[in-house]
Write an enzyme that holds these catalytic residues in place. Structure first.
Site, PDB file in Angstrom:
ATOM      1  N   ARG A 150       0.902  -1.055  -0.062  1.00 30.24           N
ATOM      2  CA  ARG A 150      -0.069   0.026   0.078  1.00 30.24           C
ATOM      3  C   ARG A 150       0.846   1.326   0.112  1.00 30.24           C
ATOM      4  O   ARG A 150       2.023   1.179   0.457  1.00 30.24           O
ATOM      5  CB  ARG A 150      -0.907   0.069   1.161  1.00 30.24           C
ATOM      6  CG  ARG A 150      -1.894  -1.265   1.315  1.00 30.24           C
ATOM      7  CD  ARG A 150      -2.405  -1.074   2.686  1.00 30.24           C
ATOM      8  NE  ARG A 150      -3.517  -2.381   2.817  1.00 30.24           N
ATOM      9  CZ  ARG A 150      -3.089  -3.364   3.362  1.00 30.24           C
ATOM     10  NH1 ARG A 150      -1.959  -3.568   3.761  1.00 30.24           N
ATOM     11  NH2 ARG A 150      -4.011  -4.293   3.423  1.00 30.24           N
ATOM     12  N   LYS A 174      -1.617  -2.694   8.047  1.00 34.82           N
ATOM     13  CA  LYS A 174      -2.924  -2.186   8.947  1.00 34.82           C
ATOM     14  C   LYS A 174      -2.736  -2.967  10.213  1.00 34.82           C
ATOM     15  O   LYS A 174      -2.504  -4.083  10.316  1.00 34.82           O
ATOM     16  CB  LYS A 174      -4.122  -2.623   8.190  1.00 34.82           C
ATOM     17  CG  LYS A 174      -4.746  -1.701   6.850  1.00 34.82           C
ATOM     18  CD  LYS A 174      -6.023  -2.334   6.357  1.00 34.82           C
ATOM     19  CE  LYS A 174      -6.144  -1.249   5.204  1.00 34.82           C
ATOM     20  NZ  LYS A 174      -7.517  -1.673   4.692  1.00 34.82           N
ATOM     21  N   TYR A 280     -10.068  -9.991  -7.334  1.00 33.71           N
ATOM     22  CA  TYR A 280      -9.029  -9.936  -8.277  1.00 33.71           C
ATOM     23  C   TYR A 280      -9.345 -11.061  -9.440  1.00 33.71           C
ATOM     24  O   TYR A 280      -8.943 -11.111 -10.552  1.00 33.71           O
ATOM     25  CB  TYR A 280      -7.517  -9.959  -8.079  1.00 33.71           C
ATOM     26  CG  TYR A 280      -7.278  -8.885  -7.198  1.00 33.71           C
ATOM     27  CD1 TYR A 280      -7.230  -7.498  -7.733  1.00 33.71           C
ATOM     28  CD2 TYR A 280      -7.055  -8.858  -5.591  1.00 33.71           C
ATOM     29  CE1 TYR A 280      -6.695  -6.379  -7.106  1.00 33.71           C
ATOM     30  CE2 TYR A 280      -6.585  -7.638  -5.084  1.00 33.71           C
ATOM     31  CZ  TYR A 280      -6.655  -6.562  -5.672  1.00 33.71           C
ATOM     32  OH  TYR A 280      -6.210  -5.526  -5.244  1.00 33.71           O
TER      33      TYR A 280
END
Length: 299
Positions: A150, A174, A280
């Protein structure tokens, strides 16, 4: 805002930081959603959060729809408010959760946007150059594509996080979850040039251990990375406005298109649940369908 509301908001945000260990971005989003809801209570002349019942929750939901809020946005706000009331029920400051019976709207199924391999080659060509900022941009772009991390994770990388001898990168994701991801040879070469030549020149008198820096030598921000990526796309004349996750989407899509298994991609992306990665597969199926329609003689 009423002092009581301000205190309760502050208390809940502290809970998210300390007990839930939420990311800065998530906390900012929760705070924004809750401020908006508390302003609604003031407009409705509701003086305490305990006075809110199912009827008021439905009125707020109707107001969101009248503002043409996207379904995903409404779903996020409902989830935030459920958590808010659940916390204050735990603290025995409210008796019931008025949002417990409010249904989430069905989320819009948006397929992730990604770059095709030909577009990536064009973007890498644009990044080439011997100037310090060009070397930094190439290293940044190569690393994002090579690892699928990210943008926020990229901004937080420290010098010691990259093990060049073993070609792996320590990533803090995260909730401060750590994972190791492999780094390909192209990215490693670009990083070597950046760290050996460009970064020392950009640093000047600055002293810190952040990997990527701006032209003043300070640690780069997520906004700074976004600006760099948009500039690269504009120079490549690709008619696309890049968003923070687009290289991450490209990383995952290209891996699956070239035969990687879903579990491996899940681990590389740092997804807690396989369902987050499965979107995906829809992209790759669409890619296969387009190929079939374009090339099968009786499609």
């Amino acid at each position: 805002m009423k002092e009581a509301y301000t205190q309760q908001l502050s208390q809940f945000i502290q809970y998210l930081k300390v007990e839930r260990n939420y990311s800065h971005h998530t906390i900012h989003q929760y705070e924004s959603d809750l401020k908006e809801f508390l302003q609604f209570l003031l407009r409705e002349n509701i003086h305490t959060i305990g006075d809110v019942q199912y009827f008021e929750a439905r009125v707020y939901l109707t107001e969101l729809y009248e503002r043409k809020s996207a379904r995903n946005t409404v779903a996020r706000k409902i989830s935030c408010l459920r958590s808010f009331y659940k916390y204050f029920m735990r603290e025995k400051q409210v008796i019931e959760n008025p949002f417990s019976l409010v249904h989430h709207p069905k989320e819009e199924k948006r397929l992730p946007q990604f770059f095709y391999e030909e577009e990536m080659e064009k973007l890498f060509t644009i990044c080439q150059g011997t100037e310090p900022l060009q070397q930094r941009n190439l290293a940044l772009f190569e690393l994002l594509y090579a690892t699928g991390i990210r943008v926020s994770e990229c901004a937080g990388i420290q010098l010691n996080d990259l093990d060049r001898s073993r070609s792996i990168l320590l990533v803090r994701g995260k909730g401060n979850k750590e994972r190791y991801v492999p780094v390909g040879s192209f990215a490693l070469d670009a990083m070597e040039s950046y760290l050996s030549h460009a970064r020392p020149l950009l640093m000047g008198e600055e002293k810190h251990s952040y990997m990527f820096v701006n032209f003043r030598g300070k640690a780069i921000t997520t906004g700074g990375i976004r600006h760099i990526l948009n500039d690269i796309v504009t120079k490549a004349s690709i008619n696309e406005k890049i968003h923070p996750h687009m290289l991450r989407h490209t990383f995952a899509t290209h891996l699956l298109n070239n035969g990687a298994d879903l579990r491996s991609v899940q681990e590389l992306l740092g997804h807690s649940h396989l369902s987050s990665t499965q979107i995906y597969t829809h992209v790759t199926k669409e890619h296969l369908r387009n190929t079939y329609m374009a090339y099968h003689p009786r499609a």
